[in-house]
Enzyme design. Structure first.
Site, mmCIF file in Angstrom:
data_model
loop_
_atom_site.group_PDB
_atom_site.id
_atom_site.type_symbol
_atom_site.label_atom_id
_atom_site.label_comp_id
_atom_site.label_asym_id
_atom_site.label_seq_id
_atom_site.Cartn_x
_atom_site.Cartn_y
_atom_site.Cartn_z
ATOM 1 C CG HIS A 100 -0.348 -0.075 2.522
ATOM 2 N ND1 HIS A 100 0.225 -1.240 3.012
ATOM 3 C CD2 HIS A 100 -0.183 0.848 3.493
ATOM 4 C CE1 HIS A 100 0.695 -1.034 4.225
ATOM 5 N NE2 HIS A 100 0.484 0.237 4.539
ATOM 6 C CG HIS A 102 1.123 5.280 4.186
ATOM 7 N ND1 HIS A 102 0.243 5.229 5.246
ATOM 8 C CD2 HIS A 102 1.823 4.123 4.222
ATOM 9 C CE1 HIS A 102 0.411 4.096 5.890
ATOM 10 N NE2 HIS A 102 1.362 3.399 5.285
#
Length: 137
Positions: A100, A102
């Site tokens: 992922h 940010h």
């Protein structure tokens, strides 16, 4: 999908989330423990633990969506800047082993510190390291 992965459960609607954007490959959600308001997470819907596992075309799509979301954050929240962060493996700060990105809205006096201290290195050391790293490319 991985049964015990928190983000896979979010993707499958087994856990609640605040979805900001979604297409067939990517999900963008609000971080439930944000560093600043508007902190978003951009992730593939297919389970890949780190950037080393992701196909290049999907990594490119993630970056494209991240760029669009960064502009969107800046436009909507009037942030002065955006920090884009991506950690791989626990030693680098990855808490959830599902790739992922940010996206963190930033302002001059927001109190968020993402800086690290660098080391002074001798030029000879850099030259030796350069030669080692070039062998891989």
């Amino acid at each position: 999908m991985k049964k015990d992965c928190v983000f896979c459960k979010v993707i499958n609607n087994e856990l609640p989330s605040h979805r900001i954007f979604e297409n067939k490959n990517i999900l963008v959600i609000m971080d439930i423990m944000p560093l600043n308001d508007g902190h978003l997470l951009v992730m593939p819907k297919t389970h890949y633990e780190t950037i080393l596992d992701i196909p290049v075309d999907l990594a490119g799509e993630i970056m494209m969506i991240s760029k669009k979301m960064a502009r969107h954050i800046q436009t909507v929240l009037h942030s002065e800047g955006i920090s884009m962060l991506q950690n791989n493996f626990q030693a680098a700060g990855q808490v959830i082993p599902h790739f992922h990105m940010h996206l963190i809205p930033r302002n001059s006096n927001d109190g968020v510190r993402l800086f690290w201290s660098s080391k002074e290195v001798e030029p000879e050391h850099l030259s030796r390291l350069e030669e080692r790293l070039k062998q891989v490319v």
